[in-house]
Design a protein around this motif. Structure first.
Motif, PDB file in Angstrom:
ATOM      1  N   UNK A  17      -4.526  98.189 -48.480  1.00 61.52           N
ATOM      2  CA  UNK A  17      -5.454  97.059 -48.362  1.00 61.52           C
ATOM      3  C   UNK A  17      -4.943  95.864 -49.167  1.00 61.52           C
ATOM      4  N   UNK A  18      -4.532  96.127 -50.400  1.00 59.86           N
ATOM      5  CA  UNK A  18      -4.018  95.088 -51.294  1.00 59.86           C
ATOM      6  C   UNK A  18      -2.489  95.101 -51.323  1.00 59.86           C
ATOM      7  N   UNK A  19      -1.915  96.283 -51.283  1.00 63.29           N
ATOM      8  CA  UNK A  19      -0.450  96.376 -51.335  1.00 63.29           C
ATOM      9  C   UNK A  19       0.037  97.646 -50.653  1.00 63.29           C
ATOM     10  N   UNK A  20       1.334  97.651 -50.344  1.00 62.57           N
ATOM     11  CA  UNK A  20       2.086  98.856 -49.995  1.00 62.57           C
ATOM     12  C   UNK A  20       3.126  99.017 -51.087  1.00 62.57           C
ATOM     13  N   UNK A  21       3.025 100.054 -51.909  1.00 63.00           N
ATOM     14  CA  UNK A  21       3.980 100.229 -52.993  1.00 63.00           C
ATOM     15  C   UNK A  21       3.948  99.044 -53.930  1.00 63.00           C
ATOM     16  N   UNK A  22       5.047  98.318 -54.005  1.00 62.70           N
ATOM     17  CA  UNK A  22       5.130  97.128 -54.861  1.00 62.70           C
ATOM     18  C   UNK A  22       5.167  95.840 -54.042  1.00 62.70           C
ATOM     19  N   UNK A  23       4.712  95.919 -52.797  1.00 67.74           N
ATOM     20  CA  UNK A  23       4.684  94.737 -51.934  1.00 67.74           C
ATOM     21  C   UNK A  23       3.253  94.346 -51.627  1.00 67.74           C
ATOM     22  N   UNK A  24       2.895  93.140 -52.028  1.00 65.04           N
ATOM     23  CA  UNK A  24       1.548  92.645 -51.756  1.00 65.04           C
ATOM     24  C   UNK A  24       1.412  92.340 -50.267  1.00 65.04           C
ATOM     25  N   UNK A  25       0.224  92.554 -49.731  1.00 64.64           N
ATOM     26  CA  UNK A  25      -0.006  92.334 -48.305  1.00 64.64           C
ATOM     27  C   UNK A  25      -0.466  90.899 -48.029  1.00 64.64           C
ATOM     28  N   UNK A  26      -0.274  90.473 -46.815  1.00 66.53           N
ATOM     29  CA  UNK A  26      -0.606  89.102 -46.420  1.00 66.53           C
ATOM     30  C   UNK A  26      -2.104  88.842 -46.578  1.00 66.53           C
ATOM     31  N   UNK A  27      -2.425  87.669 -47.122  1.00 67.55           N
ATOM     32  CA  UNK A  27      -3.815  87.230 -47.219  1.00 67.55           C
ATOM     33  C   UNK A  27      -4.573  87.721 -48.429  1.00 67.55           C
ATOM     34  N   UNK A  28      -3.958  88.577 -49.251  1.00 72.68           N
ATOM     35  CA  UNK A  28      -4.667  89.144 -50.400  1.00 72.68           C
ATOM     36  C   UNK A  28      -5.012  88.069 -51.426  1.00 72.68           C
ATOM     37  N   UNK A  29      -4.073  87.152 -51.689  1.00 69.94           N
ATOM     38  CA  UNK A  29      -4.338  86.092 -52.666  1.00 69.94           C
ATOM     39  C   UNK A  29      -5.500  85.217 -52.221  1.00 69.94           C
ATOM     40  N   UNK A  30      -5.574  84.925 -50.906  1.00 73.51           N
ATOM     41  CA  UNK A  30      -6.697  84.137 -50.377  1.00 73.51           C
ATOM     42  C   UNK A  30      -8.011  84.887 -50.538  1.00 73.51           C
ATOM     43  N   UNK A  31      -7.992  86.186 -50.298  1.00 72.73           N
ATOM     44  CA  UNK A  31      -9.208  87.003 -50.392  1.00 72.73           C
ATOM     45  C   UNK A  31      -9.733  87.043 -51.826  1.00 72.73           C
ATOM     46  N   UNK A  32      -8.844  87.282 -52.786  1.00 69.51           N
ATOM     47  CA  UNK A  32      -9.277  87.343 -54.182  1.00 69.51           C
ATOM     48  C   UNK A  32      -9.781  85.984 -54.653  1.00 69.51           C
ATOM     49  N   UNK A  33      -9.109  84.916 -54.238  1.00 68.59           N
ATOM     50  CA  UNK A  33      -9.576  83.567 -54.589  1.00 68.59           C
ATOM     51  C   UNK A  33     -10.968  83.323 -54.015  1.00 68.59           C
ATOM     52  N   UNK A  34     -11.201  83.772 -52.773  1.00 71.83           N
ATOM     53  CA  UNK A  34     -12.519  83.597 -52.145  1.00 71.83           C
ATOM     54  C   UNK A  34     -13.595  84.387 -52.876  1.00 71.83           C
ATOM     55  N   UNK A  35     -13.291  85.614 -53.290  1.00 72.74           N
ATOM     56  CA  UNK A  35     -14.258  86.422 -54.046  1.00 72.74           C
ATOM     57  C   UNK A  35     -14.712  85.697 -55.306  1.00 72.74           C
ATOM     58  N   UNK A  36     -13.729  85.135 -56.020  1.00 72.96           N
ATOM     59  CA  UNK A  36     -14.046  84.423 -57.269  1.00 72.96           C
ATOM     60  C   UNK A  36     -14.788  83.125 -56.987  1.00 72.96           C
ATOM     61  N   UNK A  37     -14.298  82.364 -56.019  1.00 71.57           N
ATOM     62  CA  UNK A  37     -14.881  81.069 -55.657  1.00 71.57           C
ATOM     63  C   UNK A  37     -16.321  81.225 -55.171  1.00 71.57           C
TER      64      UNK A  37
END
Length: 265
Positions: A17-37
């Motif tokens: 959902x957030x990552x595969x291994x040590x690779x962040x998945x697409x759109x995660x930064x936008x999602x976390x920013x939206x949660x905080x915002x």
């Protein structure tokens, strides 16, 4: 449809959902920013028992994501809480990593490879024929068998890796003893997550990549559910289940698009 903007809390899986291994998945930064915002309560609730909350926080920080340690809850912590409630001060033989060991130590549980009350299995690089042979014989001599979670596999950067359920299976088969699993979809873990968020189930959404742990655990606790197709489950495997998620999206970044579209309309 789910009123995403009206929801107070979000419980999110991590692997797939957030990552595969040590690779962040697409759109995660936008999602976390939206949660905080949007001032949403959120918790990353992972079945992976290997990491401590601090290690998970640092892992996301290396990927450029700023998430406080208080936003993580793991199956290792759920396992420790269960054993503390069931048998305070018990002893255990553990196959697992620092996340599981630290969680058990922190609630006063001691390690014992002679005559433990429990054998506890999580994901771990120390898993071997020697350790499962030891665990098998301890269970045959009366130790109760606990699994940190019931995931059979988990997504990694270049495929999947066997997870806790698959690692426990040889011990179950050799002894005839069935393990008790503390992670998702065990409702104890989900209720703890809701309690941490301070949310009622009707105010919260479970976001995950697996029908058999994430979606079912959310449904059975009365939560709304979102399946993202960035991990294990696919549109094809969806057809195998008698239940459905409230929403199916390609990834968590799409949650932001759905929320903004709804707010605009």
């Amino acid at each position: 449809m789910i009123d995403i903007n009206g929801m107070k809390g979000f419980i999110c899986d991590m692997d797939g959902v957030i990552y595969h291994g040590n690779r962040i998945l697409a759109g995660v930064d936008r999602f976390i920013h939206w949660l905080k915002e949007s001032d949403k309560q959120y918790l990353f609730l992972t079945n992976n028992s290997s990491y401590t909350p601090r290690e998970l926080q640092q892992k996301l920080a290396r990927m450029g994501l700023d998430v406080g340690q208080e936003h993580f809850y793991t199956s290792a912590l759920a396992t420790a809480a269960f054993l503390k409630e069931q048998a305070p001060g018990c002893s255990v033989y553990v196959i697992g990593e620092a996340g599981l060991l630290n969680a058990l130590y922190d609630v006063g549980i001691t390690m014992n490879d002679v005559n433990p009350d429990y054998v506890v299995v999580g994901e771990g690089r120390g898993y071997s024929l020697d350790t499962i042979t030891k665990a098998t014989n301890l269970v045959l001599h009366g130790a109760k068998l606990i699994g940190a979670n019931s995931d059979v596999s988990g997504p990694i950067e270049d495929g999947i890796a066997p997870a806790c359920r698959a690692l426990v299976a040889p011990i179950e088969m050799a002894t005839g003893v069935k393990a008790y699993f503390c992670g998702k979809p065990n409702p104890l873990m989900m209720r703890t997550g809701l309690r941490i968020l301070g949310c009622h189930s009707g105010e919260a959404v479970m976001v995950g990549d697996r029908m058999d742990t994430d979606v079912i655990s959310g449904l059975e606790c009365g939560m709304s559910t979102i399946l993202v197709l960035s991990g294990i489950s696919t549109r094809e495997t969806l057809k195998e289940y008698a239940y459905r998620p409230g929403l199916v999206l390609d990834g968590v970044g799409d949650i932001v698009d759905v929320a903004r579209k709804a707010a605009g309309s």
